[in-house]
Design a protein around this motif. Structure first.
Motif, short mmCIF file in Angstrom:
data_model
loop_
_atom_site.label_atom_id
_atom_site.label_comp_id
_atom_site.label_asym_id
_atom_site.label_seq_id
_atom_site.Cartn_x
_atom_site.Cartn_y
_atom_site.Cartn_z
N GLY A 145 8.70 3.07 137.71
CA GLY A 145 7.58 2.16 137.54
C GLY A 145 6.87 1.81 138.83
O GLY A 145 6.33 0.70 138.97
N ASN A 453 14.27 -2.17 132.84
CA ASN A 453 13.02 -1.58 133.31
C ASN A 453 12.94 -0.09 132.95
O ASN A 453 11.88 0.42 132.61
N ASP A 457 10.80 -0.78 129.02
CA ASP A 457 9.41 -0.98 129.47
C ASP A 457 8.51 0.02 128.74
O ASP A 457 8.72 1.23 128.82
N SER A 458 7.50 -0.48 128.06
CA SER A 458 6.62 0.41 127.28
C SER A 458 5.90 1.42 128.16
O SER A 458 5.47 2.47 127.68
N ASN A 471 12.10 5.66 128.53
CA ASN A 471 11.97 4.92 127.27
C ASN A 471 11.57 5.88 126.15
O ASN A 471 10.52 5.76 125.53
N ASP A 481 7.70 -6.58 128.18
CA ASP A 481 6.89 -6.06 129.29
C ASP A 481 6.50 -7.18 130.25
O ASP A 481 6.57 -7.01 131.49
N LEU A 484 9.54 -8.38 132.29
CA LEU A 484 9.87 -7.41 133.34
C LEU A 484 8.89 -7.51 134.50
O LEU A 484 9.27 -7.42 135.68
N GLU A 485 7.63 -7.71 134.17
CA GLU A 485 6.60 -7.85 135.20
C GLU A 485 6.89 -9.06 136.09
O GLU A 485 6.74 -9.00 137.32
#
Length: 564
Positions: A145, A453, A457-458, A471, A481, A484-485
């Motif tokens: 990410g 994560n 996470d999408s 994922n 989401d 996680l952000e």
């Protein structure tokens, strides 16, 4: 702690890190083997390794491809090595120093001088900046990410800047394999197959055939040519063949239990075994109808019914030779990460015995009705599910046979479909599956953020038919989401500020359950201690000891030496 068998088992280790482990269990074997694998003797010995590959290798040394067969760590190095098995400082590799600014928006890394790529070109900060720009521009391979900007300050300094505090992203950044810009500028990193890898690592690709490929020591390696000169990776027919090869003394390292594992050294005097726990075994689901998934598994009630249908004690005994451990539906390692579990999660670990009444309550509450054959159905659709598994993975195949009986007792028809590793990987990546037995792995630091994560996470998901990242369940939840952000902005040691976001994530994933928890797998390596010295041990756990844990295996290859 030690068992009388000589298998070294570690539960919770330093600072609450639980050691890693997916068991690729062998289900047969015997004999009194224990000779050496194929070798030339002395300093030129060849270490013969088996990773569990069933069926022929298809050449691909693209470090970002889900179908890669090797090269991580051995050929393509990261900036630093993070030891997943023990709390310790990152080990300098291509980087020598690293530091954050006070607000966590800039990570500065000093690079090692005098490093060259294996084609003779110099390694510089431009290669590092190029690699991270490549990942950012291709979300499907950006498994960590990365959303910052990498800038080459000069040849030996690079900075990573982020719009928001990004302390938790440091380990993933530092653990990313670096590729040469002068070659990769013309490569499609998502689709291209790499047949002739060029890296900075201690090994070079020497020979490739579908049945085996060989690395040779890099004489120009910046750290000095390793003592282990050759590594040969074999493709066998599955776990039984791996166990038979240990009995015959024709391989030197495999990661997977063998029959009568408690007496490995007694049965095979040239070998010893070492077991740890960390990887969490699951039934992964193609979970989201919005992302194009189809089938009964898209109903969360079905997923949770499977969860309660399992008799995990029976599974552990029949499929995993009692080498597995409890698992949390919140996917925190137990007991080492119990402190991260939300107070709202009432079931801290998955039940070890089946609870068919709960399964029935969930299904009937979601409109499923049991038919005359004892299997539930809804809107004319029978509750029948197919689980993808790799041919030759006998532990998982045995587990699925056992689960099928358990699921049938709960009114669910569960069928296993075997295929090659390549086909299994393609199905997961493209979303062409209902269920797949697999494991979720931990991140570079002892913290559940990384697993969340990677797998929830999408951003690392994709629509069915497109290539997904980690994922591959295609789980998409805006609350997860967002949490996680926010977690990515906080220092790892600020527990009070972070826990509300863990609470949010855990509430959602326990309810939605896109990955159905099975057990935490015990990872067992069996290795030739007569032929090679320097293997990891309780006294020197310098890397996680699994042949398929690529970055760790690369460190082990550099450390071990031919005996004598």
């Amino acid at each position: 702690m030690f068992l009388r068998s000589g298998i070294r088992r570690r539960g919770a280790v330093l600072a609450g890190v639980t050691a890693l482990g997916l068991a690729l269990a062998a289900c047969s074997g015997g004999g009194s083997g224990g000779g050496s694998g194929s070798s030339n003797g002395g300093a030129d010995s060849t270490l013969v390794a088996y990773t569990g590959q069933a069926g022929d290798y298809q050449i691909n040394f693209n470090p970002f491809s889900p179908s890669r067969i090797g090269a991580l760590g051995t050929i393509y190095e990261p900036l630093f090595f993070h030891n997943k098995a023990e709390v310790s400082d990152p080990v300098p590799l291509l980087g020598t120093e690293q530091a954050w600014n006070d607000d966590g928006t800039e990570l500065s890394v000093t690079l090692r001088e005098g490093v060259t790529w294996s084609d003779g070109e110099p390694f510089t900060a431009e290669d590092v900046a190029f690699t991270f720009t490549l990942l950012k521009d291709n979300p499907s391979i950006n498994s960590g990410g990365f959303d910052g900007t990498a800038t080459a300050v000069d040849d030996t300094h690079v900075t990573f800047t982020f719009e928001q505090p990004a302390f938790v992203k440091g380990p993933d950044v530092l653990n990313t394999p670096i590729v040469p810009a002068h070659l990769w500028k013309d490569i499609n990193p998502v689709e291209d197959v790499i047949e002739e890898p060029v890296g900075t690592g201690a090994y070079l690709l020497d020979d490739f055939k579908p049945q085996a490929f060989t690395y040779k020591a890099n004489p120009d390696y910046w750290g000095g040519e390793p003592a282990l000169k050759n590594i040969r990776f074999l493709s066998l027919s599955g776990n039984q063949a791996g166990a038979d090869a240990i009995a015959a003394g024709t391989i030197d390292w495999q990661t997977g239990p063998i029959p009568d594992i408690q007496n490995t050294n007694k049965n095979f005097p040239s070998y010893d075994a070492f077991t740890q726990w960390q990887n969490q075994m699951v039934l992964s689901t193609c979970s989201s109808t919005e992302m194009g998934c189809e089938g009964p598994q898209t109903d969360p009630a079905v997923r949770k019914a499977l969860y309660y249908a399992m008799d995990r004690t029976q599974l552990n005994k029949l499929a995993f030779m009692e080498t597995a451990n409890e698992i949390s539906p919140a996917f925190t390692l137990t007991p080492s990460q119990d402190g991260f579990v939300s107070d709202a999660v009432t079931e801290k670990v998955a039940p070890m015995t089946a609870e068919p009444d709960k399964a029935a309550q969930l299904l009937e509450g979601a409109g499923w009705k049991k038919g005359s054959d004892g299997i539930y159905a809804k809107d004319g659709e029978k509750l029948s599910l197919t689980v993808e598994v790799v041919t030759g993975w006998t532990d998982y195949i045995t587990a699925l046979d056992t689960m099928a009986s358990q699921a049938k007792a709960a009114g669910i028809d569960l069928q296993a479909a075997q295929s090659s590793w390549n086909e299994w990987t393609e199905k997961k990546g493209s979303g062409n599956f209902q269920l797949a037995i697999d494991s979720l792995w931990q991140g570079p630091a002892p913290d559940p953020f990384y697993l969340y994560n990677y797998f929830f996470d999408s951003g690392s998901g994709a629509k069915v038919g497109e290539s997904a990242g980690n994922n591959y369940a295609r789980y998409a939840n805006p609350d997860v989401d967002k949490a996680l952000e926010e977690l990515a902005k906080l220092p790892l040691d600020d527990a009070a500020a972070r826990q509300p976001y863990f609470d949010t994530i855990q509430a959602q994933i326990v309810e939605d359950m896109p990955y159905v928890p099975i057990l935490t797998g015990g990872t067992t390596s069996v290795w030739n201690t007569a032929k090679f010295t320097g293997w990891p041990s309780d006294d020197d756990l310098y890397a996680f000891p699994a042949v398929w844990s690529a970055m760790d295996a690369a460190e082990i290859f550099k450390k071990i030496q031919p005996a004598g």
